[in-house]
Scaffold this motif. Structure first.
Motif, PDB file in Angstrom:
ATOM      1  N   ALA A  34       1.618  16.214   1.826  1.00 60.46           N
ATOM      2  CA  ALA A  34       2.730  16.236   0.643  1.00 60.46           C
ATOM      3  C   ALA A  34       3.633  15.014   0.676  1.00 60.46           C
ATOM      4  N   PHE A  35       3.989  14.441   1.898  1.00 62.22           N
ATOM      5  CA  PHE A  35       4.932  13.315   2.152  1.00 62.22           C
ATOM      6  C   PHE A  35       4.149  12.152   1.566  1.00 62.22           C
ATOM      7  N   GLN A  36       2.840  11.905   2.068  1.00 65.83           N
ATOM      8  CA  GLN A  36       2.037  10.688   1.478  1.00 65.83           C
ATOM      9  C   GLN A  36       1.844  10.868  -0.036  1.00 65.83           C
ATOM     10  N   ASN A  37       1.591  12.015  -0.671  1.00 68.17           N
ATOM     11  CA  ASN A  37       1.376  12.021  -1.872  1.00 68.17           C
ATOM     12  C   ASN A  37       2.461  11.686  -2.743  1.00 68.17           C
ATOM     13  N   ALA A  38       3.773  11.724  -2.093  1.00 68.47           N
ATOM     14  CA  ALA A  38       4.652  11.598  -2.939  1.00 68.47           C
ATOM     15  C   ALA A  38       5.266  10.071  -3.298  1.00 68.47           C
ATOM     16  N   CYS A  93       6.577   2.809   1.862  1.00 73.15           N
ATOM     17  CA  CYS A  93       6.380   2.712   0.384  1.00 73.15           C
ATOM     18  C   CYS A  93       4.708   2.347   0.242  1.00 73.15           C
ATOM     19  N   GLY A  94       4.177   2.503  -0.894  1.00 73.73           N
ATOM     20  CA  GLY A  94       2.782   2.364  -1.266  1.00 73.73           C
ATOM     21  C   GLY A  94       2.899   1.186  -2.538  1.00 73.73           C
ATOM     22  N   ASP A  95       1.913   1.288  -3.115  1.00 71.07           N
ATOM     23  CA  ASP A  95       2.031   0.633  -4.516  1.00 71.07           C
ATOM     24  C   ASP A  95       0.997   0.999  -5.509  1.00 71.07           C
ATOM     25  N   ALA A  96       1.263   0.665  -6.733  1.00 70.18           N
ATOM     26  CA  ALA A  96       0.457   1.378  -7.835  1.00 70.18           C
ATOM     27  C   ALA A  96      -1.070   0.992  -7.772  1.00 70.18           C
ATOM     28  N   GLY A  97      -1.249  -0.377  -7.218  1.00 76.17           N
ATOM     29  CA  GLY A  97      -2.658  -0.667  -7.372  1.00 76.17           C
ATOM     30  C   GLY A  97      -3.496  -0.409  -6.058  1.00 76.17           C
ATOM     31  N   SER A  98      -3.150   0.333  -5.406  1.00 70.83           N
ATOM     32  CA  SER A  98      -3.700   0.512  -3.914  1.00 70.83           C
ATOM     33  C   SER A  98      -3.558   1.994  -3.310  1.00 70.83           C
ATOM     34  N   SER A  99      -4.301   2.718  -2.706  1.00 67.26           N
ATOM     35  CA  SER A  99      -3.989   3.941  -1.978  1.00 67.26           C
ATOM     36  C   SER A  99      -3.585   3.820  -0.631  1.00 67.26           C
ATOM     37  N   ASP A 100      -3.385   2.450  -0.306  1.00 67.56           N
ATOM     38  CA  ASP A 100      -2.673   2.302   1.233  1.00 67.56           C
ATOM     39  C   ASP A 100      -1.164   2.273   1.369  1.00 67.56           C
ATOM     40  N   MET A 101      -0.651   2.233   2.368  1.00 67.35           N
ATOM     41  CA  MET A 101       0.802   2.079   2.352  1.00 67.35           C
ATOM     42  C   MET A 101       0.871   0.668   2.498  1.00 67.35           C
ATOM     43  N   ASN A 102       2.128   0.201   2.367  1.00 59.49           N
ATOM     44  CA  ASN A 102       2.311  -1.174   2.242  1.00 59.49           C
ATOM     45  C   ASN A 102       3.198  -1.575   3.564  1.00 59.49           C
ATOM     46  N   TYR A 103       2.572  -1.951   4.625  1.00 55.66           N
ATOM     47  CA  TYR A 103       3.121  -2.335   5.890  1.00 55.66           C
ATOM     48  C   TYR A 103       4.033  -3.606   5.972  1.00 55.66           C
ATOM     49  N   GLN A 104       3.525  -4.592   5.002  1.00 56.83           N
ATOM     50  CA  GLN A 104       4.312  -5.897   5.005  1.00 56.83           C
ATOM     51  C   GLN A 104       5.686  -5.786   4.382  1.00 56.83           C
ATOM     52  N   SER A 105       6.093  -5.080   3.328  1.00 55.30           N
ATOM     53  CA  SER A 105       7.400  -5.203   2.547  1.00 55.30           C
ATOM     54  C   SER A 105       7.494  -3.923   1.721  1.00 55.30           C
ATOM     55  N   CYS A 106       8.700  -3.472   1.781  1.00 55.22           N
ATOM     56  CA  CYS A 106       9.158  -2.316   0.776  1.00 55.22           C
ATOM     57  C   CYS A 106      10.059  -2.993  -0.152  1.00 55.22           C
ATOM     58  N   PRO A 107      10.723  -2.281  -1.202  1.00 60.39           N
ATOM     59  CA  PRO A 107      11.721  -2.717  -1.923  1.00 60.39           C
ATOM     60  C   PRO A 107      12.983  -2.436  -1.374  1.00 60.39           C
TER      61      PRO A 107
END
Ligand code: N1C
Length: 263
Positions: A51-55, A123-137
Motif C-alpha cells: 500500500a505504501f508503494q502503491n501510494a 518518490c516515483g514518476d509518472a512514466g515508470s513503475s520504478d522508484m527514483n533513486y536519483q532525485s525527488c522533488p
C-alpha cells in the motif's frame, strides 16, 4: 540517456529515494509490530508495504494527494492512549529522547507509520513503475505537493485528529521561529485537534544549553499559538525549560553552567 542506463528519470533538486527503501520499511514494520508493540502483531507488513508503494509508484511525484495514502492509513490504524501524545516543531531530537525514556508517551515516530517512514525519502514518476533513486522533488525548489511532504501532512493530520486528553508540544526556544505557522505543527496539527477530546495543550519551550537570545513563553509568537488554541476552545499552558526535558539536555552536557543548578 547515459550509456548503460536502461531509462532515465526526471531530475529534481531533493534527495532521491533512500537505497533499499522497500526493504527498510518492511523490516521496520516487522520490528515495530512484532517487537516494539506486539499488540499490533496482527498487522500484515507485506500488505502495508504494498500500500505504501502503491501510494506513489507510477505517479507524478509533484501531484501527490492525501487520498493516495488512504489505503496505507487504513492498514495502519492504531490507538494511542489519552494524555500520551507529544508533538514537536524544530525539536524532534529532544522530543524523541523524551518518549524514549517515557516509554508510554508517543510522538508520531513512535507510531507504526511514523516509525516506518522516519528519516527516509521516496518518490516515483509518472512514466515508470520504478522508484527514483536519483532525485525527488524538493519541497521549496520543486513542489509543495511532493510524495514525502503530502505523506507527513496526511499522517500528522490523522495523528492530531485521533489525539485525546492533554497533549504536549516541544518547541525550540533557540530557533527564530519557535512557533511557525507554516510548520506541520502550526499548519496541520493544531487545526486538527478535536476540542471535545483535547481539553488542554501544554507547550514546553526549550532553549538549547548554548542558547542564544531566544523566545520564551512570553514571546508574541507563543501568544499567537495561545490565541489560535483559545479560539478553538483548547486551553493553553506554557513552561520554559521544562525540567524533565532540561535534565535530558543535561545528560549530554552535565558540566554545563545551566546544568549545575537544575538538580
Ligand atoms: O514541520 P514540523 O517540524 O512542525 O513537524 C513536526 C510535527 C510533529 O509534531 C510530528 O507529529 O509534525 C509531525 N511530523 C513528523 O512526525 C515528522 N517526522 C519527520 C512532521 N514532519 C516530520 N518529519 C520530517 O521533518 C518531514 O519531512 C517534515 O517536513 C520535517 C518537519 O520538521 P520540523 O519543521 O522540525
Amino acid at each position: 540517456l547515459k550509456l548503460g542506463q536502461a531509462h532515465t528519470h526526471k531530475e529534481w533538486n531533493g534527495t532521491g529515494t533512500t537505497p533499499h527503501f522497500s526493504d527498510i520499511i518492511l523490516g521496520r514494520c516487522y520490528t515495530y509490530t512484532q517487537i516494539e508493540q506486539p499488540e499490533l502483531s496482527q498487522k500484515d507488513c507485506q500488505e502495508i508495504v504494498k500500500a505504501f508503494q502503491n501510494a506513489f509508484l507510477s505517479k507524478d511525484p509533484c501531484s501527490s494527494r492525501e487520498k493516495d495514502y488512504q489505503p496505507l492509513l487504513n492498514l495502519t490504524s492504531q490507538t494511542i492512549p489519552c494524555g500520551k501524545v507529544v508533538f514537536w516543531s524544530k525539536a524532534g531530537e529532544l522530543a524523541h529522547q523524551y518518549t524514549r525514556v517515557q516509554r508510554e508517551m508517543f510522538t508520531l515516530e513512535d507510531t507504526l507509520l511514523g516509525y516506518m517512514a522516519d528519516g527516509l525519502s521516496w518518490c516515483g514518476d509518472a512514466g515508470s513503475s520504478d522508484m527514483n533513486y536519483q532525485s525527488c522533488p524538493h519541497p521549496r525548489k520543486d513542489c509543495r505537493n511532493n510524495t514525502v511532504s503530502v505523506f507527513w501532512d496526511t499522517v500528522s493530520k490523522r495523528f492530531a485528529k485521533s489525539a485525546c486528553g492533554t497533549v504536549q508540544v516541544v518547541l525550540n526556544g533557540s530557533y527564530s521561529n519557535t512557533f511557525d505557522k507554516n510548520s506541520t505543527f502550526g499548519r496541520v496539527e493544531i487545526y486538527n485537534l478535536r476540542p471535545e477530546k483535547v481539553p488542554t495543550l501544554q507547550a514546553w519551550v526549550m532553549r538549547d544549553l548554548e542558547g542564544l537570545p531566544s523566545h520564551t513563553c512570553s514571546s508574541s509568537l507563543i501568544n499567537d499559538l495561545k490565541l489560535i488554541l483559545e479560539e478553538r476552545k483548547i486551553a493553553f499552558t506554557c513552561q520554559d525549560d521544562y525540567r524533565p526535558l532540561r535534565l535530558l539536555q543535561c545528560v549530554r552536557n552535565p558540566e554545563h553552567q545551566s546544568c549545575r543548578s537544575v538538580m
